[in-house]
Design a protein around this motif. Sequence first.
Motif, short mmCIF file in Angstrom:
data_model
loop_
_atom_site.label_atom_id
_atom_site.label_comp_id
_atom_site.label_asym_id
_atom_site.label_seq_id
_atom_site.Cartn_x
_atom_site.Cartn_y
_atom_site.Cartn_z
N ALA A 94 0.84 -1.21 0.00
CA ALA A 94 0.00 0.00 0.00
C ALA A 94 0.87 1.25 0.00
N GLU A 95 1.97 1.23 0.76
CA GLU A 95 2.90 2.36 0.75
C GLU A 95 3.55 2.52 -0.62
N VAL A 96 3.90 1.39 -1.26
CA VAL A 96 4.52 1.44 -2.58
C VAL A 96 3.56 2.07 -3.59
N ARG A 97 2.32 1.63 -3.59
CA ARG A 97 1.34 2.17 -4.54
C ARG A 97 1.08 3.66 -4.28
N ARG A 98 1.02 4.02 -2.99
CA ARG A 98 0.79 5.43 -2.65
C ARG A 98 1.96 6.29 -3.11
N THR A 99 3.17 5.79 -2.92
CA THR A 99 4.36 6.54 -3.36
C THR A 99 4.41 6.64 -4.88
N ALA A 100 4.09 5.54 -5.59
CA ALA A 100 4.08 5.56 -7.05
C ALA A 100 3.05 6.56 -7.58
N THR A 101 1.88 6.58 -6.95
CA THR A 101 0.85 7.56 -7.36
C THR A 101 1.33 8.98 -7.08
N GLY A 102 2.00 9.18 -5.95
CA GLY A 102 2.53 10.51 -5.64
C GLY A 102 3.57 10.96 -6.63
N LEU A 103 4.45 10.04 -7.06
CA LEU A 103 5.44 10.38 -8.07
C LEU A 103 4.78 10.77 -9.38
#
Length: 490
Positions: A94-103
């Motif tokens: 979930a953190e990975v997906r959130r970071t990817a969306t933020g990027l």
Amino acid sequence: MPVLWLCLIVLAIAIVGFVLGRQRALASAAGDVRQLHSLPNYYGWNVFMKVSVPAFGLMALWLIAQPIVIQSNISGMIPDTEIREGSNINLVMAEVRRTATGLENAVALGAISEDMASDANADTTDMTARLKDAGQVVTSTITQPILAAAQAYRSMTATGALLMTTLVVAVAIGAGAAAFMQSHKDFKARNVVEKGILVMLVAAASVAILTTIGIVLSLVFNTIEFFQLYPAIDFFTLLEWAPSFSGRGGASELGILPLLWGTLYISLIALLVAVPVGLFAAIYLSEYASPYVRGIAKPMLEILAGIPTIVYGLFALLTIGPMLVSVFGQEGVGWMSGGRSVMTAGIAMGIMLIPFVSSLSDDIINAVPQAMRDGSYGLGATQSETIKQVILPAALPGIVGAILLAASRAIGETMIVVMGAGAAARLSLNPFEAMTTVTAKIVSQLTGDSDFASPEALVAFALGITLFVLTLGLNVLALYIVRKYREQYE
């Protein structure tokens, strides 16, 4: 390319194929429709279907499979050191997906450059600050493994989208070309199109079944994941509901019994309001009212069923609650301290259920054979005696089924409870205290800042499947009673 644009491209190819396929069929018959096996439009629809169905089918399968494949690959990149105590791989993903969306959003907003977003050696502290400045939701500090996984996730998602676009357009064009070549006067286009339509109708009829299966499976899998993080025995036996949003779950007490009690208590109050009023209204409309009065009163009564539940919630909050406080509050007998209570929500929900009980009971009473009424009158019974001793006993199984269906409707209500009953999870017999229900807590647990893979969010699925089993049992029992009643008199 966005999925919407891809859908429009496929539809454009299909429409062009429709026109060209129709024209080619007419040209093969030298413009004489009588020489064609099928009407000209069938040749066009043949091309249209053979373009759109494979293309949209491939798109749907790709959109389902791509996240699974990407998550499987990315999860292998995450070291065990990132899975902290009380966490699991789903929380980290979930953190990975959130970071990817933020990027992705930060690049689109111009907050960071594409090179910086793709830099494997980027400073994580600086990256975290830049993403937060761009208004993106990220964790307190992005670690290097999380950043690398997010960059890979973003890259694989973009590559997958490009491959999907290429393959879908290629399939649409290839299938359209093959179908276009079939457009000849001797081709049995009508048979092919009608078989295709039959398949589409079967698929449409299967949507409800597949949707139900999908809902149940999603509830089951997420519930299993929740019980891997939180003991099932505590969930079904604890008498306290106190979720903690600290860390990865904190010391949450997630006992369902207070929520079940609130759900059943409010539903009981609602049935005590709805059943007598609805049943008496049904008896009047079916046995006493003239056709003219029935034609006016029945639609007016059923207008209540068309009022949104949020309006009933406002009615409970602004009208029923203050009215009860004026009678049972500090100025009255002192039993009620605020406008939100079990009684407030129960009365509003009961008013909402009146047309439900009334309509079903009216149909059931009207289904009692007229011969039973005539026989009772022939023995000298009055109309009221006939209703009490003949009609109601005969209609009782169906009425019980209607009441059980109304109970299922009451158990699943959310907005009236949220606005009229409050949010306190407690075990109490006082109907003038604020309580809450399972559905209200499902809403509250899935809204907020907690990770979707945390126990506080996953508990919503455990609550949902419990409520699903409860209402399913009531519906099955109600349908069994109604069918048994119908078989008796048909």
